[in-house]
Design an enzyme around this catalytic site. Structure first.
Site, PDB file in Angstrom:
ATOM      1  N   LYS A  54       0.838  -1.214   0.000  1.00 35.23           N
ATOM      2  CA  LYS A  54       0.000   0.000   0.000  1.00 35.23           C
ATOM      3  C   LYS A  54       0.870   1.261   0.000  1.00 35.23           C
ATOM      4  CE  LYS A  54      -2.703   0.969   3.727  1.00 35.23           C
ATOM      5  NZ  LYS A  54      -2.554   2.343   4.260  1.00 35.23           N
ATOM      6  N   ARG A  71       2.756   5.893  -3.329  1.00 35.90           N
ATOM      7  CA  ARG A  71       3.902   6.684  -3.800  1.00 35.90           C
ATOM      8  C   ARG A  71       4.089   6.567  -5.305  1.00 35.90           C
ATOM      9  NH1 ARG A  71       4.620   5.566   1.474  1.00 35.90           N
ATOM     10  NH2 ARG A  71       6.108   6.726   2.750  1.00 35.90           N
ATOM     11  N   GLY A 119      -3.875   8.545   5.502  1.00 37.08           N
ATOM     12  CA  GLY A 119      -2.862   9.442   6.057  1.00 37.08           C
ATOM     13  C   GLY A 119      -1.690   9.616   5.105  1.00 37.08           C
ATOM     14  N   ARG A 142      -6.780  13.143  12.948  1.00 39.64           N
ATOM     15  CA  ARG A 142      -5.343  12.852  13.042  1.00 39.64           C
ATOM     16  C   ARG A 142      -4.507  14.134  12.906  1.00 39.64           C
ATOM     17  NH1 ARG A 142      -4.174   7.640   9.478  1.00 39.64           N
ATOM     18  NH2 ARG A 142      -2.177   7.845  10.541  1.00 39.64           N
ATOM     19  N   SER A 176       8.489   9.376  11.664  1.00 38.32           N
ATOM     20  CA  SER A 176       7.346   9.210  10.764  1.00 38.32           C
ATOM     21  C   SER A 176       7.795   9.277   9.316  1.00 38.32           C
ATOM     22  CB  SER A 176       6.306  10.305  11.031  1.00 38.32           C
ATOM     23  OG  SER A 176       5.393  10.362   9.949  1.00 38.32           O
ATOM     24  N   ASP A 186       2.816  -0.863  11.894  1.00 37.03           N
ATOM     25  CA  ASP A 186       1.442  -1.281  11.579  1.00 37.03           C
ATOM     26  C   ASP A 186       1.149  -2.712  12.034  1.00 37.03           C
ATOM     27  OD1 ASP A 186       0.930   1.216  10.510  1.00 37.03           O
ATOM     28  OD2 ASP A 186       1.581   0.635   8.512  1.00 37.03           O
ATOM     29  N   LYS A 206      -2.966   6.830  15.091  1.00 37.57           N
ATOM     30  CA  LYS A 206      -3.273   6.101  13.852  1.00 37.57           C
ATOM     31  C   LYS A 206      -4.769   6.209  13.535  1.00 37.57           C
ATOM     32  CE  LYS A 206       0.898   4.934  13.030  1.00 37.57           C
ATOM     33  NZ  LYS A 206       1.579   5.591  11.920  1.00 37.57           N
ATOM     34  N   ARG A 258      -4.655   2.998  18.572  1.00 39.34           N
ATOM     35  CA  ARG A 258      -4.407   1.553  18.455  1.00 39.34           C
ATOM     36  C   ARG A 258      -3.885   0.923  19.737  1.00 39.34           C
ATOM     37  NH1 ARG A 258      -2.049   1.066  12.342  1.00 39.34           N
ATOM     38  NH2 ARG A 258      -4.073   1.259  11.331  1.00 39.34           N
ATOM     39  N   ARG A 304      -6.595  -2.471  10.614  1.00 41.80           N
ATOM     40  CA  ARG A 304      -5.622  -3.366  11.278  1.00 41.80           C
ATOM     41  C   ARG A 304      -6.279  -4.074  12.473  1.00 41.80           C
ATOM     42  NH1 ARG A 304      -2.237  -3.390   7.180  1.00 41.80           N
ATOM     43  NH2 ARG A 304      -1.501  -1.352   6.613  1.00 41.80           N
TER      44      ARG A 304
HETATM   45  C1  S3P Z   1       3.215   4.951   6.198  1.00 46.00           C
HETATM   46  C2  S3P Z   1       3.932   5.271   7.314  1.00 46.00           C
HETATM   47  C3  S3P Z   1       3.498   4.943   8.680  1.00 46.00           C
HETATM   48  C4  S3P Z   1       2.457   3.827   8.669  1.00 46.00           C
HETATM   49  C5  S3P Z   1       1.389   4.061   7.662  1.00 46.00           C
HETATM   50  C6  S3P Z   1       1.974   4.160   6.268  1.00 46.00           C
HETATM   51  C7  S3P Z   1       3.709   5.393   4.884  1.00 46.00           C
HETATM   52  O1  S3P Z   1       2.907   6.096   9.267  1.00 46.00           O
HETATM   53  O2  S3P Z   1       1.886   3.687   9.955  1.00 46.00           O
HETATM   54  O3  S3P Z   1       0.450   2.991   7.686  1.00 46.00           O
HETATM   55  O4  S3P Z   1       3.234   4.900   3.850  1.00 46.00           O
HETATM   56  O5  S3P Z   1       4.609   6.249   4.867  1.00 46.00           O
HETATM   57  P1  S3P Z   1       3.845   7.206   9.997  1.00 46.00           P
HETATM   58  O6  S3P Z   1       4.871   7.606   9.039  1.00 46.00           O
HETATM   59  O7  S3P Z   1       2.961   8.357  10.361  1.00 46.00           O
HETATM   60  O8  S3P Z   1       4.388   6.504  11.191  1.00 46.00           O
END
Ligand code: S3P
Length: 443
Positions: A26, A31, A99, A128, A171, A319, A346, A350, A393
């Site tokens: 995903k 990206r 997100g 969020r 992050s 995750d 999240k 969680r 999740r």
């Molecule tokens: C992700 C980064 C993580 C992850 C999210 C996907 C990504 O979040 O928990 O499911 O694709 O960059 P954070 O970067 O906020 O930790």
């Protein structure tokens, strides 16, 4: 059993035997579409992980004037408009539950000079934190306003300058937002990470011809002239493989193979954790899949012992931490998670959602500010009823707990799985019917 049904009962299974392949990653799917949108010319994506989240990304780039051709579920052609070619749609862009979409897109839109955008999301995404991207992007000169630190987000594209930015939280989404804005900035943009996080943005930007320097604790990007990705092959999502890895570990007599999985070490922290607990997982056919380390997994059931997971490991398994809690519930002794306060930011909180779910299945679990403590018993869980809290999740956690339980687990709000893995329950169902005698291949 259907993912469209909001309440799903997953009954215990005597053993899990067979072969599975999970949908494309995903994070990389988001990206590939977003970076494809700012490439010059066509990006061909295979192995696309289709889900509610990634469909929101396709819809978002389309609303910005990018053509996306879909050939079946997993193959896309994205006709990029170049780094500066995105057009404001004249209405808000709905990022749904995603997100990754909202945070990465904000970095790109900040550099679309003269255009004005508004980003919104569903109820969960609207709760969020967005100040974490607003702050560094504003430092780069972006005109970007949150609504009290949340969505809606208003962005007016204008000239940006490079920054040196030490991430206050580990992050990958924030790191990626800053790196993508850095493509448009005068000078260099460097992001320093407190702990390594997933590096898919860096890898794809390098593949697209951007000047990116990766060091052990920081990444530097320089302004780009043009990007071109060409072909992107997306490996299976480790986060979608993980529920099956845990299920096969917990259900006695199991032998499960998961093929074509992304094994980027920034994603596979759960494997290290499970191995420390005594899991029997073998990686074979190691290979590169679309520029990422990949391979096949063989998982045999095992009896587990408790362990401690600390802050350094958290981003590598972020995750999968609800699944760690489930493994801990079935392991001998105490397990603890620390340094994971990010889990509270999240799709739902969680920490609370995981602890509440396990407690309602008869597990001794306690929430802490930054994690949880679980006293495990090396036997099947009792079973019962849990709430997904609208979080994909947690819904998958309920299903896997059901397979490994004595009485089955009913999950309310199980349809949340469609956010990342719409075919999840069908795969559980087919795997449940695959016996050692048949040893069926399941796709
Ligand atoms: C992700 C980064 C993580 C992850 C999210 C996907 C990504 O979040 O928990 O499911 O694709 O960059 P954070 O970067 O906020 O930790």
């Amino acid at each position: 059993m259907s993912a469209a049904v909001a309440s799903v009962l997953v009954e215990p299974v005597p053993e899990l035997v067979g072969h599975v392949e999970v949908p494309g990653d995903k994070s990389i799917s988001h990206r590939a579409v977003l970076i494809g949108a700012i490439c010059d010319g066509e990006t061909r994506i295979s192995g696309f992980g289709r889900s509610a989240d990634t469909e929101a990304t396709i819809a978002a780039v389309r609303s910005l004037g990018v053509d996306v051709d879909e050939h079946g579920a997993e193959t896309l052609r994205v006709f990029g408009r170049g780094l500066r070619g995105l057009c404001a749609p004249g209405r808000s862009i709905d990022c749904a539950n995603a997100g990754t979409l909202v945070r990465l897109l904000a970095g790109i839109l900040a550099g679309q000079q003269g255009e004005e955008f508004e980003l919104t999301g569903d109820e969960s995404l609207s709760r969020r934190p967005m100040a974490r991207i607003a702050e560094p992007l504003q430092r780069m000169g972006a005109l970007l306003e949150t609504t009290d630190g949340h969505l809606p987000l208003r962005i007016v594209g204008r000239p940006l300058g490079g920054i040196d930015y030490a991430l206050p939280v580990a992050s990958a989404q924030v790191k990626s937002a800053v790196l993508l804005a850095g493509l448009y900035a005068g000078g260099e943009t460097t992001v320093v990470e407190p702990v390594p996080t997933r590096d898919h943005t860096e890898r794809l930007l390098q593949a697209a011809g951007a000047s990116v320097t990766v060091r052990p604790t920081s990444v530097t990007v320089r302004p780009a002239g043009r990007l071109a990705l060409g072909e992107v092959e997306i490996p299976g999502d480790f986060s979608s493989a993980a529920p099956f890895v845990v299920a096969a570990t917990l259900v006695p007599g199991s032998e499960l193979h998961v093929h074509g999985v992304n094994l980027n070490p920034r994603r596979t922290g759960l494997l290290e954790i499970l191995e420390r607990m005594g899991a029997r997982i073998t990686i074979y056919n190691r290979r590169s899949i679309g520029g990422e380390p990949g391979g096949d997994l063989e998982v045999q059931s095992a009896t587990l012992v408790g362990t401690t997971v600390g802050a350094g490991e958290v981003p590598l398994a972020i995750d999968e931490l609800p699944l760690f809690a489930l493994a801990a519930a079935c392991a001998r002794g105490q397990s603890t998670l620390r340094g994971a306060e990010e889990l509270r930011a999240k799709e739902t909180d969680r920490i609370d959602a995981t602890v509440d779910a396990l407690r309602s299945l008869g597990v001794r679990a306690r929430a802490r500010d930054d994690g949880f403590a679980i006293t495990g018993v090396p036997a099947r869980l009792r079973g019962g009823r849990i709430a997904s809290c609208g979080d994909h999740r947690i819904a998958m956690l309920g299903a896997i707990a059901g397979l490994a339980s004595r009485e089955g687990v009913r999950t309310e709000g199980a349809d949340a799985v469609s956010v990342s893995f719409p075919g999840f329950f069908e795969m559980v169902d087919r795997l449940r019917r695959s016996t050692r005698a048949q040893h069926r291949w399941i796709e």
